[in-house]
Design a protein around this motif. Structure first.
Motif, mmCIF file in Angstrom:
data_model
loop_
_atom_site.group_PDB
_atom_site.id
_atom_site.type_symbol
_atom_site.label_atom_id
_atom_site.label_comp_id
_atom_site.label_asym_id
_atom_site.label_seq_id
_atom_site.Cartn_x
_atom_site.Cartn_y
_atom_site.Cartn_z
ATOM 1 N N ASN A 167 0.848 -1.192 0.000
ATOM 2 C CA ASN A 167 0.000 0.000 0.000
ATOM 3 C C ASN A 167 0.891 1.252 0.000
ATOM 4 O OD1 ASN A 167 -1.518 2.288 1.036
ATOM 5 N ND2 ASN A 167 -3.117 0.836 1.673
ATOM 6 N N ALA A 168 0.774 2.070 -1.019
ATOM 7 C CA ALA A 168 1.652 3.238 -1.159
ATOM 8 C C ALA A 168 1.547 4.178 0.040
ATOM 9 C CB ALA A 168 1.316 3.995 -2.440
ATOM 10 N N ILE A 169 0.347 4.292 0.608
ATOM 11 C CA ILE A 169 0.179 5.182 1.768
ATOM 12 C C ILE A 169 0.923 4.631 2.971
ATOM 13 C CG2 ILE A 169 -1.515 6.120 3.388
ATOM 14 C CD1 ILE A 169 -3.454 6.380 1.040
ATOM 15 N N TYR A 170 0.814 3.336 3.218
ATOM 16 C CA TYR A 170 1.568 2.739 4.325
ATOM 17 C C TYR A 170 3.075 2.814 4.055
ATOM 18 C CZ TYR A 170 -2.922 0.770 5.875
ATOM 19 O OH TYR A 170 -4.214 0.616 6.290
ATOM 20 N N ASN A 171 3.468 2.605 2.806
ATOM 21 C CA ASN A 171 4.895 2.714 2.466
ATOM 22 C C ASN A 171 5.429 4.110 2.776
ATOM 23 O OD1 ASN A 171 4.690 0.120 1.476
ATOM 24 N ND2 ASN A 171 4.659 0.711 -0.682
ATOM 25 N N THR A 172 4.553 5.101 2.678
ATOM 26 C CA THR A 172 4.968 6.489 2.889
ATOM 27 C C THR A 172 5.363 6.754 4.335
ATOM 28 O OG1 THR A 172 3.532 7.216 1.086
ATOM 29 C CG2 THR A 172 4.223 8.905 2.637
ATOM 30 N N MET A 173 4.820 5.986 5.282
ATOM 31 C CA MET A 173 5.145 6.240 6.693
ATOM 32 C C MET A 173 6.643 6.124 6.955
ATOM 33 S SD MET A 173 1.964 4.643 8.874
ATOM 34 C CE MET A 173 2.058 2.971 8.213
ATOM 35 N N ALA A 174 7.278 5.109 6.397
ATOM 36 C CA ALA A 174 8.722 4.932 6.585
ATOM 37 C C ALA A 174 9.502 6.025 5.857
ATOM 38 C CB ALA A 174 9.158 3.554 6.089
ATOM 39 N N VAL A 175 8.993 6.444 4.716
ATOM 40 C CA VAL A 175 9.654 7.508 3.953
ATOM 41 C C VAL A 175 9.598 8.825 4.723
ATOM 42 C CG1 VAL A 175 9.604 8.865 1.822
ATOM 43 C CG2 VAL A 175 9.225 6.381 1.745
ATOM 44 N N LEU A 176 8.426 9.134 5.280
ATOM 45 C CA LEU A 176 8.287 10.352 6.079
ATOM 46 C C LEU A 176 9.222 10.326 7.294
ATOM 47 C CD1 LEU A 176 4.401 10.850 6.023
ATOM 48 C CD2 LEU A 176 6.117 12.174 4.770
ATOM 49 N N GLU A 177 9.337 9.184 7.903
ATOM 50 C CA GLU A 177 10.236 9.055 9.056
ATOM 51 C C GLU A 177 11.680 9.285 8.636
ATOM 52 O OE1 GLU A 177 10.657 8.512 13.199
ATOM 53 O OE2 GLU A 177 8.863 8.694 11.945
ATOM 54 N N SER B 214 26.264 23.526 -2.294
ATOM 55 C CA SER B 214 25.538 24.108 -3.415
ATOM 56 C C SER B 214 24.219 23.353 -3.538
ATOM 57 C CB SER B 214 26.338 23.977 -4.707
ATOM 58 O OG SER B 214 26.421 22.614 -5.101
ATOM 59 N N ASN B 215 23.257 23.960 -4.201
ATOM 60 C CA ASN B 215 21.985 23.270 -4.416
ATOM 61 C C ASN B 215 22.163 22.001 -5.238
ATOM 62 O OD1 ASN B 215 20.837 25.345 -3.013
ATOM 63 N ND2 ASN B 215 19.671 26.192 -4.727
ATOM 64 N N LYS B 216 23.113 22.036 -6.161
ATOM 65 C CA LYS B 216 23.381 20.855 -6.976
ATOM 66 C C LYS B 216 23.881 19.699 -6.103
ATOM 67 C CE LYS B 216 25.931 19.426 -11.127
ATOM 68 N NZ LYS B 216 26.889 19.856 -12.195
ATOM 69 N N GLU B 217 24.716 20.014 -5.118
ATOM 70 C CA GLU B 217 25.217 18.972 -4.213
ATOM 71 C C GLU B 217 24.087 18.388 -3.366
ATOM 72 O OE1 GLU B 217 29.797 20.377 -3.286
ATOM 73 O OE2 GLU B 217 28.154 21.460 -2.327
ATOM 74 N N ILE B 218 23.186 19.249 -2.899
ATOM 75 C CA ILE B 218 22.039 18.784 -2.110
ATOM 76 C C ILE B 218 21.186 17.825 -2.939
ATOM 77 C CG2 ILE B 218 19.845 19.511 -1.082
ATOM 78 C CD1 ILE B 218 22.153 20.172 0.722
ATOM 79 N N ALA B 219 20.926 18.199 -4.181
ATOM 80 C CA ALA B 219 20.120 17.342 -5.056
ATOM 81 C C ALA B 219 20.799 16.008 -5.292
ATOM 82 C CB ALA B 219 19.856 18.054 -6.384
ATOM 83 N N SER B 220 22.101 16.044 -5.497
ATOM 84 C CA SER B 220 22.844 14.806 -5.747
ATOM 85 C C SER B 220 22.755 13.862 -4.558
ATOM 86 C CB SER B 220 24.305 15.146 -6.056
ATOM 87 O OG SER B 220 25.063 13.976 -6.262
ATOM 88 N N VAL B 221 22.880 14.404 -3.354
ATOM 89 C CA VAL B 221 22.813 13.578 -2.141
ATOM 90 C C VAL B 221 21.431 12.951 -1.995
ATOM 91 C CG1 VAL B 221 22.850 13.650 0.383
ATOM 92 C CG2 VAL B 221 24.631 14.826 -0.915
ATOM 93 N N LEU B 222 20.387 13.756 -2.138
ATOM 94 C CA LEU B 222 19.042 13.229 -1.923
ATOM 95 C C LEU B 222 18.617 12.257 -3.022
ATOM 96 C CD1 LEU B 222 17.073 16.292 -0.517
ATOM 97 C CD2 LEU B 222 17.948 14.304 0.718
ATOM 98 N N GLU B 223 19.018 12.518 -4.247
ATOM 99 C CA GLU B 223 18.685 11.592 -5.328
ATOM 100 C C GLU B 223 19.342 10.227 -5.109
ATOM 101 O OE1 GLU B 223 19.945 13.900 -8.639
ATOM 102 O OE2 GLU B 223 17.981 14.800 -8.983
ATOM 103 N N LYS B 224 20.499 10.246 -4.455
ATOM 104 C CA LYS B 224 21.224 8.995 -4.185
ATOM 105 C C LYS B 224 20.688 8.280 -2.956
ATOM 106 C CE LYS B 224 25.905 7.272 -3.260
ATOM 107 N NZ LYS B 224 27.336 7.657 -3.072
ATOM 108 N N GLU B 225 20.334 9.027 -1.888
ATOM 109 C CA GLU B 225 20.065 8.401 -0.588
ATOM 110 C C GLU B 225 18.589 8.292 -0.229
ATOM 111 O OE1 GLU B 225 22.403 9.799 2.654
ATOM 112 O OE2 GLU B 225 24.209 10.084 1.453
ATOM 113 N N ALA B 226 17.732 9.144 -0.763
ATOM 114 C CA ALA B 226 16.323 9.125 -0.352
ATOM 115 C C ALA B 226 15.670 7.793 -0.722
ATOM 116 C CB ALA B 226 15.573 10.280 -1.012
#
Length: 354
Positions: A194-204, A254-266
């Motif tokens: 369930n995508a909504i239940y999956n979201t709980m771990a993502v939000l955490e 830099s904003n580019k560095e922030i994006a790179s980190v989150l795209e890799k780790e999120a």
């Protein structure tokens, strides 16, 4: 013109600006009012869209250039207003009206300061002033659109309400759209994805995530989930949940560095909307900062975004008024704040320019 006369004239200009609707991208009327200031003093000016700008009388291409900038657009008044937002009136030394604090007081104080120095010879910097549009919306026809028109800018003062203290750094901004996926199904049937239940771990994960580098002036990068959207019917498990994440970026990234980190780790799909609103700063040792601290003005890091984000040079955020009043109901600025603002701007620039 004497400083006291400039102050009185600046307050009159601010009253005029308040009385004219100037929502972002709808600033024609206030641009005309600003043009009238320069015309009345025989100061040549130019206009690009709703940006009004002027150069000091003895502009010399061989000298570095100081930019003075603030904006004349406003947000729309919120529903909690009890006073007419377009009726400039004074009560107990407070000038009320939409845009009085953010950033009309700063703008008219900088215009008065520019006028004070306009025809002075032997300044060590040129001065250019830009009364800019579309700051509140980060629109395409604001200060960012002026940078290809203006001469090279070496340092800038951006007028925003700081209680005339020195914001020597400002956080940048990246807004991300994220998607948490799952398996769509009828609500009556079993579903372990369930995508909504999956979201709980993502939000955490977003709640607890910390970027490694902490700025001496701006502190940590601040990451906040601000929007969530999913589902269209009570009996259907949606295929995905859409999130919006607001990231306030310190001067370590830099904003580019922030994006790179989150795209890799999120732990979900994530994509930045724009990377252009980077953090800004100026060295504590810069002569402009030293001129302010010599007048007992304190330094700090600002969490809010301004037109500094459009600039690649060192820049200082400085202006009369209080940031906590910005976008509030029954917005106001103290008249003494404008008087003090003009006085301090002039004193700081005397130390810096002469």
């Amino acid at each position: 013109m004497e400083q006291q006369q400039l102050t009185e004239k600046a307050i009159d200009l601010l009253k005029g600006l308040i009385s004219i609707e100037s929502f972002s991208s709808q600033e024609h009327g206030t641009a005309v009012a600003i043009e009238a200031w320069f015309s009345s003093l025989d100061i040549p000016f130019e206009r690009e869209n709703n940006n009004v700008y002027a150069f000091n009388k003895y502009f010399d291409k061989r000298k570095p250039t100081l930019l003075l900038n603030s904006h004349h657009d406003t947000v729309r008044p919120n529903s909690a207003y009890t006073k007419d937002p377009f009726n400039p009136h004074i009560e107990d030394g407070k000038l009320f009206g939409l845009g009085s604090n953010d950033a009309g007081g700063c703008l008219v104080s900088l215009i008065a300061t520019f006028t004070y120095f306009y025809d002075q010879k032997d300044l060590n910097h040129n001065i250019v002033i830009v009364a800019s549009a579309e700051e509140e919306s980060s629109g395409p026809n604001g200060l960012n659109s002026m940078l290809s028109i203006l001469p090279h800018i070496d340092v800038a003062i951006v007028g925003e309400p700081t209680l005339m203290n020195l914001a020597i750094a400002e956080k940048g901004l990246v807004v991300f759209d994220a998607v948490v996926k799952g398996t769509p199904s009828h609500a009556a049937h079993p579903n372990d994805d369930n995508a909504i239940y999956n979201t709980m771990a993502v939000l955490e994960w977003f709640k607890n995530y910390k970027f490694e580098k902490v700025s001496e002036v701006l502190g940590e990068v601040k990451l906040t989930v601000t929007q969530i959207k999913a589902g269209s019917q009570h009996n259907v498990v949606p295929a995905q949940v859409d999130l919006v994440i607001d990231v306030r970026v310190n001067d370590c990234y830099s904003n580019k560095e922030i994006a790179s980190v989150l795209e890799k780790e999120a732990p979900c799909e994530i994509k930045p909307r724009s990377l252009r609103l980077n953090s800004s700063s100026i060295d504590k040792s810069h002569a402009l900062v030293q001129a302010g601290t010599a007048l007992q003005r304190s330094t700090y890091g600002s969490p809010t975004l301004s037109d500094q984000a459009a600039l690649s040079c060192q820049s200082l955020k400085l202006g009369p008024g209080d940031s906590t009043r910005s976008h509030s109901a029954d917005e106001f600025i103290h008249l003494h704040e404008i008087e003090e603002g003009i006085d301090l701007y002039i004193k700081i620039l005397k130390k810096f320019l002469l």
